[in-house]
Scaffold this motif. Structure first.
Motif, PDB file in Angstrom:
ATOM      1  N   TYR A   1       0.815  -1.215   0.000  1.00  0.00           N
ATOM      2  CA  TYR A   1       0.000   0.000   0.000  1.00  0.00           C
ATOM      3  C   TYR A   1       0.846   1.260   0.000  1.00  0.00           C
ATOM      4  N   TYR A   2       2.125   1.150   0.396  1.00  0.00           N
ATOM      5  CA  TYR A   2       3.022   2.303   0.396  1.00  0.00           C
ATOM      6  C   TYR A   2       4.102   2.201  -0.681  1.00  0.00           C
ATOM      7  N   LEU A   3       3.948   1.219  -1.576  1.00  0.00           N
ATOM      8  CA  LEU A   3       4.951   1.033  -2.622  1.00  0.00           C
ATOM      9  C   LEU A   3       4.304   0.996  -4.009  1.00  0.00           C
ATOM     10  N   GLY A   4       3.751  -0.129  -4.410  1.00  0.00           N
ATOM     11  CA  GLY A   4       3.187  -0.240  -5.753  1.00  0.00           C
ATOM     12  C   GLY A   4       1.678  -0.108  -5.811  1.00  0.00           C
ATOM     13  N   PHE A   5       1.015  -0.261  -4.667  1.00  0.00           N
ATOM     14  CA  PHE A   5      -0.441  -0.273  -4.567  1.00  0.00           C
ATOM     15  C   PHE A   5      -1.049  -1.198  -5.630  1.00  0.00           C
ATOM     16  N   ASP A   6      -0.556  -2.433  -5.620  1.00  0.00           N
ATOM     17  CA  ASP A   6      -0.979  -3.446  -6.585  1.00  0.00           C
ATOM     18  C   ASP A   6      -2.146  -4.234  -5.984  1.00  0.00           C
TER      19      ASP A   6
ATOM     20  N   PRO B   1      12.392  -9.851  11.924  1.00  0.00           N
ATOM     21  CA  PRO B   1      11.755  -8.672  11.346  1.00  0.00           C
ATOM     22  C   PRO B   1      10.232  -8.785  11.339  1.00  0.00           C
ATOM     23  N   TYR B   2       9.738 -10.015  11.325  1.00  0.00           N
ATOM     24  CA  TYR B   2       8.297 -10.277  11.310  1.00  0.00           C
ATOM     25  C   TYR B   2       7.601  -9.574  12.473  1.00  0.00           C
ATOM     26  N   MET B   3       8.068  -9.813  13.683  1.00  0.00           N
ATOM     27  CA  MET B   3       7.428  -9.208  14.843  1.00  0.00           C
ATOM     28  C   MET B   3       8.011  -7.844  15.203  1.00  0.00           C
ATOM     29  N   ARG B   4       9.221  -7.551  14.718  1.00  0.00           N
ATOM     30  CA  ARG B   4       9.736  -6.178  14.879  1.00  0.00           C
ATOM     31  C   ARG B   4       8.806  -5.196  14.170  1.00  0.00           C
ATOM     32  N   PHE B   5       8.262  -5.610  13.058  1.00  0.00           N
ATOM     33  CA  PHE B   5       7.271  -4.810  12.317  1.00  0.00           C
ATOM     34  C   PHE B   5       6.203  -4.288  13.270  1.00  0.00           C
ATOM     35  N   TYR B   6       5.602  -5.190  14.052  1.00  0.00           N
ATOM     36  CA  TYR B   6       4.496  -4.816  14.934  1.00  0.00           C
ATOM     37  C   TYR B   6       4.989  -4.093  16.188  1.00  0.00           C
ATOM     38  N   GLU B   7       6.150  -4.493  16.692  1.00  0.00           N
ATOM     39  CA  GLU B   7       6.697  -3.821  17.868  1.00  0.00           C
ATOM     40  C   GLU B   7       6.981  -2.356  17.561  1.00  0.00           C
ATOM     41  N   LEU B   8       7.588  -2.098  16.427  1.00  0.00           N
ATOM     42  CA  LEU B   8       7.915  -0.721  16.064  1.00  0.00           C
ATOM     43  C   LEU B   8       6.666   0.073  15.722  1.00  0.00           C
ATOM     44  N   GLU B   9       5.666  -0.590  15.145  1.00  0.00           N
ATOM     45  CA  GLU B   9       4.413   0.122  14.892  1.00  0.00           C
ATOM     46  C   GLU B   9       3.766   0.542  16.205  1.00  0.00           C
TER      47      GLU B   9
ATOM     48  N   LEU C   1       5.215   1.228  19.013  1.00  0.00           N
ATOM     49  CA  LEU C   1       5.972   2.355  19.546  1.00  0.00           C
ATOM     50  C   LEU C   1       5.657   3.647  18.789  1.00  0.00           C
ATOM     51  N   CYS C   2       5.468   3.541  17.479  1.00  0.00           N
ATOM     52  CA  CYS C   2       5.091   4.733  16.697  1.00  0.00           C
ATOM     53  C   CYS C   2       3.723   5.261  17.128  1.00  0.00           C
ATOM     54  N   VAL C   3       2.787   4.360  17.375  1.00  0.00           N
ATOM     55  CA  VAL C   3       1.467   4.773  17.840  1.00  0.00           C
ATOM     56  C   VAL C   3       1.583   5.516  19.170  1.00  0.00           C
ATOM     57  N   LEU C   4       2.552   5.122  19.984  1.00  0.00           N
ATOM     58  CA  LEU C   4       2.772   5.774  21.274  1.00  0.00           C
ATOM     59  C   LEU C   4       3.617   7.041  21.159  1.00  0.00           C
ATOM     60  N   GLY C   5       3.939   7.446  19.924  1.00  0.00           N
ATOM     61  CA  GLY C   5       4.687   8.683  19.727  1.00  0.00           C
ATOM     62  C   GLY C   5       6.188   8.545  19.843  1.00  0.00           C
ATOM     63  N   GLU C   6       6.701   7.317  19.736  1.00  0.00           N
ATOM     64  CA  GLU C   6       8.132   7.074  19.907  1.00  0.00           C
ATOM     65  C   GLU C   6       8.857   6.979  18.561  1.00  0.00           C
ATOM     66  N   GLN C   7       8.506   7.866  17.623  1.00  0.00           N
ATOM     67  CA  GLN C   7       9.133   7.807  16.298  1.00  0.00           C
ATOM     68  C   GLN C   7      10.645   8.011  16.350  1.00  0.00           C
ATOM     69  N   ASP C   8      11.115   8.858  17.272  1.00  0.00           N
ATOM     70  CA  ASP C   8      12.560   9.080  17.364  1.00  0.00           C
ATOM     71  C   ASP C   8      13.278   7.800  17.764  1.00  0.00           C
ATOM     72  N   GLU C   9      12.734   7.102  18.750  1.00  0.00           N
ATOM     73  CA  GLU C   9      13.315   5.841  19.200  1.00  0.00           C
ATOM     74  C   GLU C   9      13.245   4.780  18.103  1.00  0.00           C
TER      75      GLU C   9
ATOM     76  N   TYR D   1       6.615   0.282   5.031  1.00  0.00           N
ATOM     77  CA  TYR D   1       5.347   0.621   5.680  1.00  0.00           C
ATOM     78  C   TYR D   1       5.559   1.638   6.796  1.00  0.00           C
ATOM     79  N   LEU D   2       6.549   1.415   7.639  1.00  0.00           N
ATOM     80  CA  LEU D   2       6.773   2.306   8.770  1.00  0.00           C
ATOM     81  C   LEU D   2       7.127   3.714   8.306  1.00  0.00           C
ATOM     82  N   LEU D   3       7.984   3.833   7.304  1.00  0.00           N
ATOM     83  CA  LEU D   3       8.372   5.157   6.817  1.00  0.00           C
ATOM     84  C   LEU D   3       7.207   5.861   6.136  1.00  0.00           C
TER      85      LEU D   3
END
Length: 724
Positions: A346-351, A549-557, A559-567, A622-624
């Motif tokens: 959804y953030y690349l080719g939207f195929d 990376p599979y679950m890092r995807f969700y862990e980092l998401e 943290l982003c929802v919690l406003g931790e984009q810098d981290e 996706y994260l970026l």
């Protein structure tokens, strides 16, 4: 006056002619929806080999319906002749009358005409192509796998068969000679970057991980050629333990170029000739899925730019006929892997077409006997993927197609609940969650109950989209009951976190990250609970770390929802940057920074079992896109959307986010934002030390140094602000 009337008549005639031309539909091949996808997935997933041994999937594989009936009614303004082609044997009825033979041409009179065509094909998907000026095959044809038409003792055909008809399936096979059964991905020539003699063979390096068919040029002689593939040099040279190989029998008195029939994933190839076999050089035919290059990201941080580019290439390699897990080993369709590929797409080719193909292939046929891929959590990811697809695409038509299959799968799940209404692994169920050492799957695992709850909510949302109010009410009730149970059974007030599981009706002491981080971006927690999870789980070194990376995807998401984009930004640089420092040209199935050397290559008890090009490794795309460019839809198909950019440690960034009806372009520095969108109505949200200004609109102050500006389509905005 006569000349004016003549001109008007000419204009009306021209308009009628143009309308007739544009009203004429281009014909396309049609089939029972999902059948081509199932057939094609079988073809693809049965190509896997392990050291020359055929290695099929271990779950039930379904097949297409072998006999399918197609029909549509037309009101013809004039007589015409239609051309009929089918993949399989077929018969034709016009207005209920059977025509002799298998006619390729049929003359139709003006007026109402009903065309019925039955197609039988055991080997490939029964497919139909009809071309005429007014009568053509398209997605509006009705199709069934059983028309239940019977004839009574008087010779009268049944008038009410009770048959369920659905709209035909299509893709892009839009000409008579472009048959669905002949589909293949395109290829292009790619050359090796280096070749060196080692021992009895030649090591060929293609410079980066790649996928396709090897070609040996000017091959001649009599004997055999051992071809050993590797995502690493070590794997290619280890002829006894590498995951994939080919042995080519050669009997060529005259030299010729020879391209292998089996595709492989590799960076290195070690070619060892035997007998008097010789060759000149090695190249390859790179196989790829043609997808428009739409999404884009670039910034002042060169390492992050490299992470984005390698993520993009990883996604390219794992986007094939369907979204697969990795290019070397399985090359299968796994629902959990695919769910993340959809999000990146959804953030690349939207195929959208590959998303739909993959969802249909994963679902398979009735009756439902097991979870998707036999994995309980993968069944739930399948449910979640459908509403996500609708939110990004706005494609209600697909929801209508897939909803009956959602209901039968959910019925299967509901029947597997225990006496407390919870789910635990039964015979044949694989509770996966993640590759993690010592991760307990015993009892009623909280992660499975959470995904089950969200899936019930998804069912209610999809029922509402389709106006199925009884279903909506039923699923809403079940979801509410399940959510209450989930919160009551698994939230531990003392730990300020969800526990991992219940065993014998009692909470276990173990706390893992999975349930806690999903509950955050599912928005199940109040502010106090969010703070507890953030402190006691996500930012705690005492809770087992995630190494895929599979679950890092969700862990980092989360943290982003919690406003931790810098981290999160720094964690992406450390984690994905760590793979780059080790020479990764694509991102891996698993990465543990504590490992060293060839230990990075092992998995599943095999020295080279790990995939070094795995779909879930591409999550920075996706994260970026969602949390740094900050773009996400707030209503289906980007009718409305939000843009909330976050620079983190970047001085500037720019990018493009694709939507169903155009792109959203963004350039951000610490004091200026430029934005232009082709579609929808956006809401730009900026955190600024002062009220932002723009000649194109006025910002609203929404508190806490946050400001909003409405973004209209097809209008360029320049904003001055001061980043915090």
């Amino acid at each position: 006056m006569f000349l004016v009337m003549k001109k008007l008549l000419f204009s009306f005639s021209l308009i009628f002619l143009l309308n007739s031309v544009f009203a004429q539909q281009s014909p396309t091949w049609i089939w029972y929806p999902g059948d081509f996808e199932i057939w094609l997935s079988n073809e693809m997933q049965n190509r896997r080999t392990e050291r020359e041994t055929y290695f099929p999937p271990f779950w039930r594989m379904d097949s297409h319906y072998v006999l399918v009936e197609f029909h549509k009614e037309f009101e013809l303004s004039s007589p015409e002749e239609i051309t009929i082609a089918a993949e399989g044997k077929y018969n034709v009825k016009v207005n209920g009358k059977m025509l002799p033979g298998m006619p390729s041409k049929v003359a139709l009179n003006a007026g109402k005409q009903k065309i019925n065509i039955k197609v039988y094909n055991q080997q490939t998907v029964p497919a139909l192509f009809v071309e005429g000026k007014q009568v053509t095959t398209d997605k509006d044809w009705k199709v069934t796998f059983e028309d239940k038409e019977w004839i009574d003792e008087t010779g009268k055909a049944s008038s009410q068969s009770g048959t369920i008809y659905v709209n035909a399936g299509t893709w892009n096979f839009n000409s008579l000679d472009k048959k669905p059964s002949a589909f293949k991905l395109p290829t292009r020539l790619e050359q090796a970057v280096n070749s060196s003699k080692i021992g009895e063979g030649t090591l060929i390096d293609f410079g980066k991980n790649t996928f396709g068919f090897l070609t040996l040029h000017i091959l001649k002689g009599n004997g055999k050629v051992g071809i050993y593939y590797g995502e690493s040099k070590e794997e290619a040279l280890d002829t006894n333990h590498g995951e994939t190989l080919d042995v080519l029998n050669v009997n060529l008195p005259q030299a010729k170029d020879s391209t292998l029939v089996n595709s492989k994933g590799f960076q290195y190839v070690y070619v060892v000739p035997n007998g008097n076999v010789a060759f000149d050089k090695v190249s390859m035919q790179y196989e790829y899925l043609p997808v428009e290059d739409r999404g884009f990201f670039k910034s002042s941080d060169e390492q992050m730019n490299r992470i984005w580019e390698v993520s993009k290439y990883t996604m390219e390699l794992t986007s094939r006929e369907f979204y697969i897990d990795g290019i070397k080993r399985d090359r299968w369709i796994w629902s959990g892997d695919a769910y993340q590929s959809y999000a990146m797409n959804y953030y690349l080719g939207f195929d959208s077409e590959t998303v739909k193909r993959t969802i249909l292939a994963l679902r398979g046929k009735e009756p439902t006997m097991t979870h998707i891929n036999t994995i309980m959590d993968y069944t739930f990811y399948w449910f979640l993927s459908i509403y996500d697809y609708y939110q990004y695409s706005g494609d209600k038509e697909f929801i209508a197609l897939i909803y009956p299959r959602m209901k039968t799968l959910m019925d299967f799940v509901m029947k597997r609940r225990n006496k407390d209404g919870l789910l635990e692994g039964l015979a044949g169920d694989w509770v996966f969650i993640d590759w993690a050492e010592g991760l307990s799957k015993k009892g009623e695992v909280s992660f499975e109950q959470l995904l089950f709850t969200r899936s019930l909510e998804t069912m209610a949302l999809c029922a509402d989209i389709l106006g199925q109010q009884e279903d909506k009410a039923a699923f809403t009730k079940e979801a509410s009951l399940m959510r209450d149970k989930f919160m009551d059974y698994y939230w531990n007030q003392n730990k300020q976190a969800f526990v991992h599981s219940r065993v014998d009706g009692q909470q276990t002491d173990d706390v893992t990250r999975y349930t806690n981080m999903f509950a955050i971006f599912f928005d199940y927690l109040n502010p106090q609970q969010q703070a507890g999870v953030k402190k006691n789980v996500l930012l705690s070194d005492e809770v087992q770390k995630i190494m895929t990376p599979y679950m890092r995807f969700y862990e980092l998401e989360a943290l982003c929802v919690l406003g931790e984009q810098d981290e999160v930004f720094q964690q992406m640089k450390d984690y994905w940057g760590g793979m780059l420092q080790l020479g990764a040209t694509t991102f891996w199935e698993e990465y543990n920074p504590a490992k060293s050397g060839i230990d990075h290559l092992s998995m599943y008890g095999r020295p080279y079992g790990k995939s070094l090009c795995h779909s879930w490794g591409a999550s920075p795309i996706y994260l970026l896109g969602k949390y740094y460019l900050g773009v996400k839809p707030t209503s289906p198909g980007y009718q409305t959307y939000v843009v909330e950019p976050h620079l983190a440690s970047m001085n500037w960034m720019e990018g493009k986010v694709p939507t169903p009806n155009g792109d959203i372009n963004l350039h951000v520095t610490k004091n200026k934002v430029k934005i232009k969108a082709d579609t929808g109505v956006g809401n730009l949200k900026l955190k600024s030390k002062k009220r932002p200004t723009s000649k194109q609109g006025t910002f609203l102050d929404i508190g806490d140094q946050m400001y909003e500006l409405k973004i209209e389509p097809n209008r360029s905005y320049e904003i001055d602000y001061l980043a915090i």
